[in-house]
Design a protein around this motif. Structure first.
Motif, PDB file in Angstrom:
ATOM      1  N   LYS A  15     137.630  99.930 102.862  1.00 18.82           N
ATOM      2  CA  LYS A  15     137.821  99.744 101.451  1.00 18.82           C
ATOM      3  C   LYS A  15     137.987  98.014 101.336  1.00 18.82           C
ATOM      4  O   LYS A  15     137.382  97.518 100.637  1.00 18.82           O
ATOM      5  N   THR A  16     138.925  97.369 102.246  1.00 17.34           N
ATOM      6  CA  THR A  16     139.355  96.122 101.852  1.00 17.34           C
ATOM      7  C   THR A  16     138.144  95.278 102.521  1.00 17.34           C
ATOM      8  O   THR A  16     137.668  94.270 101.863  1.00 17.34           O
ATOM      9  N   ASP A  39     147.027  97.085  96.818  1.00 16.12           N
ATOM     10  CA  ASP A  39     147.579  98.026  98.119  1.00 16.12           C
ATOM     11  C   ASP A  39     149.013  97.190  98.411  1.00 16.12           C
ATOM     12  O   ASP A  39     148.969  95.921  98.637  1.00 16.12           O
ATOM     13  N   PHE A  43     146.764  94.006 102.886  1.00 11.56           N
ATOM     14  CA  PHE A  43     146.197  93.550 103.877  1.00 11.56           C
ATOM     15  C   PHE A  43     144.746  92.488 103.408  1.00 11.56           C
ATOM     16  O   PHE A  43     144.568  91.586 104.066  1.00 11.56           O
ATOM     17  N   ASP A 122     141.250  96.427  94.805  1.00  8.36           N
ATOM     18  CA  ASP A 122     141.319  97.084  96.455  1.00  8.36           C
ATOM     19  C   ASP A 122     142.538  98.110  96.415  1.00  8.36           C
ATOM     20  O   ASP A 122     143.770  97.611  95.826  1.00  8.36           O
TER      21      ASP A 122
END
Ligand code: ADP
Ligand code: MG
Length: 283
Positions: A15-16, A39, A43, A122
């Motif tokens: 995802k990131t 998030d 991250f 994200d």
């Protein structure tokens, strides 16, 4: 303005990495892009070496009606802008327990006059008030999926969550797309799960895939994207192609949705008028 969530209930599915590289690829093609790190573990914020700074100017401010979204500490990185995540999100989550607490981000985006073509979220690997806020604010969802058992289960659950959100909370959620990531063509299991997803979800699985690539893993060390290091690297080419395909898909969905009936003025549409995923896929 296109609003897109990158979401999969399973962690480690890319995802990131996808949020960063889709944003960078969009930036290179001149699409003015804002990435919002929803998030709580941040991250993306850390990978890009973005300063968290004062929580009042991070993503946490979107959950505070007294803060003007225009005053957020938007930071410019490799061709796109970022609103950083904040440690304070984890603590704040306990207070965000009312049903209306899923509406904060959508309302903040409506209030703010952001000069972007595309906003991208994200999200964390769990269904939290933050990932729901992202889905409630979005018209499109990109589900990165590693072609292995747990990630595929997570991707299918995510797909179902987006249908639920469309039904109950956000009829503007028009499309979901799967992007296969970290694909290793030599692994039989990867070929099997790729085929499974393509047969079941047909054209909403992007043709372009992201192969495993050390360039993507490496570029995370330096705080920039693979495009800054080597735009001819496999990871850069894969994300450029996938982003191009994603953008064309989004534009097709938006054009199809706008032509016959733009819906009521206030932007809310009758859920009855929203095509079911099956109809949308077959049309
Ligand atoms: N295509 C790829 N090739 C190699 N490593 C990758 C690739 N995509 C992601 N990774 C690595 O896999 C790990 C998980 O990716 P990440 O994007 O953080 O997933 P998520 O955000 O879904 O938890 C990270 O260490 C990342 O560098
Ligand atoms: Mg992540």
């Amino acid at each position: 303005m296109i609003v897109l969530s990158v979401c999969n209930h399973k962690g480690g599915t890319g995802k990131t990495t996808t949020a960063i590289h889709v944003a960078a690829a969009l930036g290179l093609t001149g699409v003015r892009t804002l990435v919002i790190d929803l998030d709580p573990q941040g991250f993306l914020t850390r990978t890009l070496d973005v300063e968290e700074g004062n929580p009042d100017r991070t993503v946490a401010a979107l959950f505070d009606p007294s803060v003007d979204p225009q005053s957020l500490a938007v930071q410019h990185v490799s061709g796109f802008d970022v609103i950083p995540s904040s440690n304070s999100l984890t603590k704040r989550m306990r207070e965000l327990n009312k049903p209306t607490d899923v509406l904060w981000v959508r309302e903040a985006l409506q209030r703010a006059e952001l000069g972007y073509d595309l906003v991208l979220f994200d999200t964390a690997a769990a269904v939290t008030v933050y990932s729901l806020n992202a889905l409630v604010a979005s018209q499109h969802v990109l589900i990165p999926v590693l072609p292995e058992y747990q990630a595929v289960v997570g991707a299918e659950q995510t797909y179902q969550t987006t249908e639920l959100v469309e039904d109950k909370l956000n009829p503007m959620l028009q499309s979901r797309t799967f992007l296969l990531t970290q694909v290793d063509g030599r692994k039989r299991i990867h070929r099997t799960y790729q085929q499974y997803l393509r047969e079941k979800y047909t054209e909403i699985v992007l043709d372009n895939v992201i192969r495993t690539s050390t360039s993507l893993a490496e570029s995370r060390e330096g705080g920039t994207t693979v495009f800054d290091h080597d735009s001819s690297a496999r990871g850069a080419r894969d994300y450029a192609n996938a982003t191009d395909e994603l953008l064309r898909h989004i534009q097709r969905v938006e054009a199809a949705d706008l032509s016959p009936d733009p819906g009521p003025e206030d932007g809310s549409i009758d859920p009855e008028d929203v095509p079911l995923p099956d109809e949308a896929m077959n049309s």
